[in-house]
Each structure stands twice: as C-alpha cells, then as structure tokens.
Write an enzyme that holds these catalytic residues in place. Structure first.
Site, PDB file in Angstrom:
ATOM      1  N   GLU A 105      63.004  31.529 -15.058  1.00 52.89           N
ATOM      2  CA  GLU A 105      61.687  31.736 -15.540  1.00 52.89           C
ATOM      3  C   GLU A 105      60.828  30.709 -15.478  1.00 52.89           C
ATOM      4  O   GLU A 105      61.630  29.801 -16.467  1.00 52.89           O
ATOM      5  CB  GLU A 105      61.420  32.724 -16.531  1.00 52.89           C
ATOM      6  CG  GLU A 105      61.857  34.116 -16.772  1.00 52.89           C
ATOM      7  CD  GLU A 105      62.445  34.921 -17.750  1.00 52.89           C
ATOM      8  OE1 GLU A 105      62.194  36.327 -18.209  1.00 52.89           O
ATOM      9  OE2 GLU A 105      61.637  34.031 -19.004  1.00 52.89           O
ATOM     10  N   TYR A 117      63.193  23.922  -8.172  1.00 51.23           N
ATOM     11  CA  TYR A 117      64.660  25.211  -7.959  1.00 51.23           C
ATOM     12  C   TYR A 117      64.637  25.424  -6.361  1.00 51.23           C
ATOM     13  O   TYR A 117      65.441  26.024  -6.635  1.00 51.23           O
ATOM     14  CB  TYR A 117      63.550  26.096  -9.348  1.00 51.23           C
ATOM     15  CG  TYR A 117      63.807  26.011 -10.007  1.00 51.23           C
ATOM     16  CD1 TYR A 117      64.689  25.207 -11.520  1.00 51.23           C
ATOM     17  CD2 TYR A 117      62.927  26.463 -11.414  1.00 51.23           C
ATOM     18  CE1 TYR A 117      64.352  24.922 -12.772  1.00 51.23           C
ATOM     19  CE2 TYR A 117      62.545  25.882 -12.478  1.00 51.23           C
ATOM     20  CZ  TYR A 117      63.255  25.202 -13.184  1.00 51.23           C
ATOM     21  OH  TYR A 117      63.210  24.785 -14.187  1.00 51.23           O
TER      22      TYR A 117
HETATM   23  C1  LIG Z   1      60.861  19.502 -14.182  1.00 49.87           C
HETATM   24  C2  LIG Z   1      61.814  18.424 -14.560  1.00 49.87           C
HETATM   25  C3  LIG Z   1      63.490  18.845 -15.512  1.00 49.87           C
HETATM   26  C4  LIG Z   1      62.162  17.702 -13.253  1.00 49.87           C
HETATM   27  O1  LIG Z   1      63.659  16.539 -13.295  1.00 49.87           O
HETATM   28  P1  LIG Z   1      62.594  14.587 -12.630  1.00 49.87           P
HETATM   29  O2  LIG Z   1      63.808  14.387 -12.914  1.00 49.87           O
HETATM   30  O3  LIG Z   1      61.722  14.818 -12.700  1.00 49.87           O
HETATM   31  O4  LIG Z   1      62.845  15.472 -11.536  1.00 49.87           O
HETATM   32  P2  LIG Z   1      63.710  14.967 -10.350  1.00 49.87           P
HETATM   33  O5  LIG Z   1      63.780  13.502 -10.131  1.00 49.87           O
HETATM   34  O6  LIG Z   1      65.309  14.571 -10.519  1.00 49.87           O
HETATM   35  O7  LIG Z   1      63.354  15.489  -9.012  1.00 49.87           O
HETATM   36  C5  LIG Z   1      64.216  16.956  -8.349  1.00 49.87           C
HETATM   37  C6  LIG Z   1      62.837  17.358  -7.180  1.00 49.87           C
HETATM   38  O8  LIG Z   1      61.461  17.924  -8.299  1.00 49.87           O
HETATM   39  C7  LIG Z   1      60.480  17.634  -8.195  1.00 49.87           C
HETATM   40  N1  LIG Z   1      59.901  17.113  -8.163  1.00 49.87           N
HETATM   41  C8  LIG Z   1      60.013  16.177  -8.872  1.00 49.87           C
HETATM   42  N2  LIG Z   1      58.671  15.425  -9.456  1.00 49.87           N
HETATM   43  C9  LIG Z   1      57.974  15.937  -8.691  1.00 49.87           C
HETATM   44  C10 LIG Z   1      56.210  15.549  -8.405  1.00 49.87           C
HETATM   45  N3  LIG Z   1      55.694  15.010  -9.485  1.00 49.87           N
HETATM   46  N4  LIG Z   1      55.701  16.615  -7.887  1.00 49.87           N
HETATM   47  C11 LIG Z   1      56.194  17.528  -7.071  1.00 49.87           C
HETATM   48  N5  LIG Z   1      57.215  17.538  -7.266  1.00 49.87           N
HETATM   49  C12 LIG Z   1      58.547  17.197  -7.548  1.00 49.87           C
HETATM   50  C13 LIG Z   1      60.754  18.066  -6.627  1.00 49.87           C
HETATM   51  O9  LIG Z   1      61.189  18.533  -5.411  1.00 49.87           O
HETATM   52  C14 LIG Z   1      61.847  16.669  -6.678  1.00 49.87           C
HETATM   53  O10 LIG Z   1      63.377  16.507  -5.521  1.00 49.87           O
HETATM   54  P3  LIG Z   1      62.591  15.620  -4.273  1.00 49.87           P
HETATM   55  O11 LIG Z   1      63.004  14.197  -4.611  1.00 49.87           O
HETATM   56  O12 LIG Z   1      63.855  16.166  -4.012  1.00 49.87           O
HETATM   57  O13 LIG Z   1      61.168  15.731  -3.688  1.00 49.87           O
HETATM   58  C15 LIG Z   1      61.140  17.556 -14.961  1.00 49.87           C
HETATM   59  O14 LIG Z   1      59.461  17.261 -14.893  1.00 49.87           O
HETATM   60  C16 LIG Z   1      60.319  17.667 -16.618  1.00 49.87           C
HETATM   61  O15 LIG Z   1      61.049  17.895 -17.196  1.00 49.87           O
HETATM   62  N6  LIG Z   1      59.853  18.684 -16.799  1.00 49.87           N
HETATM   63  C17 LIG Z   1      58.832  19.314 -18.276  1.00 49.87           C
HETATM   64  C18 LIG Z   1      59.918  20.049 -18.512  1.00 49.87           C
HETATM   65  C19 LIG Z   1      59.943  21.919 -17.403  1.00 49.87           C
HETATM   66  O16 LIG Z   1      58.766  21.701 -17.614  1.00 49.87           O
HETATM   67  N7  LIG Z   1      61.395  21.907 -17.282  1.00 49.87           N
HETATM   68  C20 LIG Z   1      60.963  23.497 -16.838  1.00 49.87           C
HETATM   69  C21 LIG Z   1      61.393  24.440 -17.454  1.00 49.87           C
HETATM   70  S1  LIG Z   1      60.726  26.153 -16.599  1.00 49.87           S
END
Ligand SMILES: CC(C)(COP(=O)(O)OP(=O)(O)OC[C@H]1O[C@@H](n2cnc3c(N)ncnc32)[C@H](O)[C@@H]1OP(=O)(O)O)[C@@H](O)C(=O)NCCC(=O)NCCS
Length: 150
Positions: A105, A117
């Site tokens: 979710e 996702y």
């Molecule tokens: C969601 C989260 C875990 C992603 O972690 P991250 O280390 O930044 O992700 P990555 O660098 O591995 O990027 C993976 C993908 O996420 C998406 N993404 C990452 N940063 C992004 C940004 N600034 N804008 C849009 N998409 C983004 C892209 O699809 C990316 O894939 P790509 O690099 O091939 O384009 C992180 O942003 C986070 O901790 N957010 C707060 C907690 C949260 O929201 N958790 C989910 C609860 S449901």
C-alpha cells in the site's frame, strides 16, 4: 554503487533502522510497533552502505501472499539506487519463502515510491479512500498495488 551489506533486523540491532523509518514517514510508528514488526510472520532487513545503515524494509507473510509493509532510505542517500536494491532483496526473500502474490500500500501522493513499485511490475488494484492521515491535515487515499509472483 559501493557494496551493500544486508542483515536481518533484530530486537538487538533495530535502533538505526527505526531511526531511518522516522526520517522517512510523516507519521512514524512507535518504537513498540516497529519492534512488533520483527516477530513471527515478519521479515525485516537493513542495508549497510558506506559504513552506515542507510535503508531498510519490512515484509510480512501469510501463506503464499507476501506484503511489503515498509521500505525507506535515509534522505541523504536517496536517488542512488538503494531503494531498487532493497526491492530486489525483498523479492529475493519472497521467492525463497514461496510467494505467489506480492502486495503493498502506498500514499497516492508518493509518486517516487509508486515509480519504484511500477518499475518492479506492481500494478494498482484499488484505491482506499481517506486511508492515511495527511501531513497538512485531513486524509489521503491509499493505492493498493499487487504483483503475481510465479
Ligand atoms: C521510495 C524510496 C525508498 C526510494 O529509494 P531511493 O533509494 O531513492 O530509490 P532509487 O534511487 O533506487 O530509485 C529507484 C526508482 O525510484 C524512482 N525514483 C527515485 N527517485 C525519484 C524521484 N526523485 N522522482 C521520481 N522517481 C524517483 C524511480 O523509478 C527510480 O528508478 P530509476 O532510477 O530507474 O528511474 C525513498 O524515496 C524513500 O525512502 N522514501 C520515503 C519512504 C517511502 O516513501 N517509502 C515508501 C512507503 S510505501
């Protein structure tokens, strides 16, 4: 990307992962709730990168349906591929545990997580109206996403 070391989160070592959880959520869980997600049916892993715990996830299993309960990367470490590595590790664990279907979710406004996702082939199943409290007051919809896994 530098080497990432994954380790199981336990009641002994959970403190930094709990801190990262707090850095990631507008409405973080209590420490007690976080600890309760390390018990029976749950599996939680933390990722050490550049000498610090930079991310974590929590999964939950009911028979062959597994749910991603929580995932987070410390704000300064985002956008470097760690979220993707956490998802890969989660899916590897799901495979080892005999998963047939995966669930999660997410807040409707969380486009970064939704992009992540979707990159892992999760698709929207339903909207849950007014499911989460919103940071600015009021409520926000949840999107339920799923993926068949066999
Ligand atoms: C969601 C989260 C875990 C992603 O972690 P991250 O280390 O930044 O992700 P990555 O660098 O591995 O990027 C993976 C993908 O996420 C998406 N993404 C990452 N940063 C992004 C940004 N600034 N804008 C849009 N998409 C983004 C892209 O699809 C990316 O894939 P790509 O690099 O091939 O384009 C992180 O942003 C986070 O901790 N957010 C707060 C907690 C949260 O929201 N958790 C989910 C609860 S449901």
């Amino acid at each position: 990307m530098a080497e990432i070391v994954f380790s199981r989160i336990t009641p002994q070592n959970y403190h930094r992962a709990f801190q990262v959880h707090g850095e990631c959520q507008a409405f973080p869980s209590s420490e007690q709730t976080f600890l309760s997600c390390l018990g029976n049916k749950y599996f939680a892993y933390q990722a050490e990168w550049e000498q610090q715990i930079a991310g974590f996830y929590v999964g939950h299993q009911v028979l062959d349906e597994l749910t991603l309960i929580d995932i987070g990367v410390s704000p300064l470490m985002r956008g470097k591929g760690l979220g993707r590595r956490l998802m890969e590790h989660f899916e590897q664990q799901c495979r080892q545990r005999g998963a047939q279907q995966l669930w999660l979710e997410v807040r409707e406004s969380n486009s970064v997580a939704i992009n992540l996702y979707q990159a892992f082939d999760f698709a929207e199943i339903e909207h849950r109206k007014n499911y989460y409290p919103a940071a600015g007051g009021g409520w926000e919809d949840a999107i339920v996403m799923s993926k068949m896994f066999f």
